[in-house]
Design an enzyme around this catalytic site. Structure first.
Site, PDB file in Angstrom:
ATOM      1  N   TYR A  89       0.829  -1.209   0.000  1.00 56.34           N
ATOM      2  CA  TYR A  89       0.000   0.000   0.000  1.00 56.34           C
ATOM      3  C   TYR A  89       0.864   1.259   0.000  1.00 56.34           C
ATOM      4  CZ  TYR A  89      -4.188   2.742   1.245  1.00 56.34           C
ATOM      5  OH  TYR A  89      -5.255   3.616   1.255  1.00 56.34           O
ATOM      6  N   SER A 182       1.601  -7.761   1.841  1.00 57.38           N
ATOM      7  CA  SER A 182       0.638  -6.786   2.327  1.00 57.38           C
ATOM      8  C   SER A 182      -0.428  -6.534   1.250  1.00 57.38           C
ATOM      9  CB  SER A 182       1.351  -5.498   2.758  1.00 57.38           C
ATOM     10  OG  SER A 182       0.483  -4.667   3.494  1.00 57.38           O
ATOM     11  N   GLN A 183      -0.596  -5.298   0.769  1.00 56.30           N
ATOM     12  CA  GLN A 183      -1.547  -5.082  -0.327  1.00 56.30           C
ATOM     13  C   GLN A 183      -1.203  -5.974  -1.516  1.00 56.30           C
ATOM     14  OE1 GLN A 183      -3.236  -1.133  -2.243  1.00 56.30           O
ATOM     15  NE2 GLN A 183      -1.247  -1.591  -3.146  1.00 56.30           N
ATOM     16  N   ASP A 268       1.702  -9.057  14.020  1.00 58.36           N
ATOM     17  CA  ASP A 268       1.384  -8.091  12.969  1.00 58.36           C
ATOM     18  C   ASP A 268       0.145  -7.287  13.354  1.00 58.36           C
ATOM     19  OD1 ASP A 268       0.805  -6.698  10.643  1.00 58.36           O
ATOM     20  OD2 ASP A 268       1.096  -8.417   9.320  1.00 58.36           O
ATOM     21  N   HIS A 297       4.503  -6.805  10.858  1.00 56.42           N
ATOM     22  CA  HIS A 297       4.104  -6.768   9.453  1.00 56.42           C
ATOM     23  C   HIS A 297       5.264  -7.016   8.504  1.00 56.42           C
ATOM     24  CE1 HIS A 297       1.214  -6.184   6.366  1.00 56.42           C
ATOM     25  NE2 HIS A 297       1.749  -5.074   5.891  1.00 56.42           N
TER      26      HIS A 297
END
Length: 322
Positions: A89, A182-183, A268, A297
């Protein structure tokens, strides 16, 4: 940063009832049917890297908008397998020098810019504006309208990026993996559900999974964007989560059949472990998960690559997975 989510034995069994709209498949079929792949443009780039070939790629994404990518090809016998990489992101594709690991292992890699993202990043700059506007707050851009929601555009771009990779003659169309963290992990998961013909998916600490759980459990960005939206638009909360159900990685995982390698950090607080396990446990294809008990994360960070390389070698060679 202590453990804050469910204990591991409960995560392993965690299968929440995530709402899935009755017209989920029809929505995505009509969305993708309206965007037939067009021939991408591969422009050679002299990056000062004599052991690889670099191309600046443009393909037509959602609504025909031009989407930029890097394609880095290894010096290897052709055709080669390819890893299509999606970004976290707020990140853009940056420079090609950041994307040499997979080519060093004999894979091509196509790195897709995320439209409208990376435009404010000094380290990972983007080169693809979103014609619909916005340079931040993408998670709520267009909520609660499913048709105008930002991720409808981005998921479609991600599917079409696979077709762009397939269009290059140096790439073996039967050996394309999708990958991201992640994204980017959420996008790889969505593409694996929307395209049954990818060879495998590398899904690191995925975002965009079990939205309501993420929003209700943590106050960190980017899920906090949804919290703020709901606080300011009390009348639209139900419609917002209904829209998000079309994009929830849990629902896409239930439709994916390619082999997948997930990862999760049990500390996370950006993408909570229970949201990751919700998607992993719903995954319809053969899937493994690497657990990092004391990581947030960042997950396995760069150490994840050794395991990913070994896993990808098996998948692209057609070796049965355990």
């Amino acid at each position: 940063m202590p453990l804050f989510d469910l204990p591991l034995d409960e995560l392993v069994a965690y299968r929440p009832a995530v709402p899935c709209p009755d017209d989920f498949d029809d929505f995505w079929a009509s969305t993708l049917d309206a965007h037939a792949p067009a021939a991408p443009v591969f422009t050679p780039v002299d990056a000062g890297l004599p052991l690889v070939e670099v191309f600046d790629v443009t393909f037509a994404g959602y609504g025909g908008a031009p989407i930029r990518c890097w394609l880095v090809l290894p010096a290897a016998a052709l055709p080669v397998p390819c890893v299509v990489q999606y970004l976290g992101y707020g990140r853009g594709r940056g420079e090609p020098y950041s994307w040499l690991t997979w080519p060093a292992a004999g894979y091509a890699t196509l790195v897709m810019d995320s439209r409208g993202q990376g435009l404010l990043s000094a380290e990972h700059a983007g080169a693809t504006p979103d014609p619909a506007g916005a340079t931040q707050g993408m998670l709520t851009h267009g909520l609660p309208d499913r048709d105008g929601y930002y991720y409808r555009r981005l998921y479609t771009d991600a599917v079409l990026a696979v077709e762009a990779a397939r269009a290059h003659p140096a790439i073996d169309p039967a050996r394309i993996l999708v990958a991201g963290g992640s994204q980017g992990g959420g996008l790889a998961l969505a593409v694996a559900g929307l395209r049954r013909d990818v060879a495998g998916a590398l899904v690191d600490v995925p975002f965009l999974c079990h939205f309501r759980r993420g929003v209700e459990l943590v106050g960190t960005e980017p899920y906090a964007e949804i919290t703020r939206f709901c606080a300011a638009n009390r009348h639209a909360v139900d419609r917002a989560f209904d829209t998000l159900s079309y994009f929830d990685g849990v629902n896409h995982a239930a439709r994916a059949t390619a082999p997948a390698l997930f990862s999760v950090g049990l500390m996370d607080q950006t993408c909570p472990p229970s949201t990751v396990y919700a998607a992993f446990n719903a995954y319809a294809g053969p899937a493994e998960i690497v657990v990092h008990p004391f990581n947030g994360h960042e997950g396995g960070a760069s150490t994840r690559l050794r395991g990913q390389l070994a896993w990808a070698e098996k998948v692209t060679a057609g070796t049965p997975l355990p």
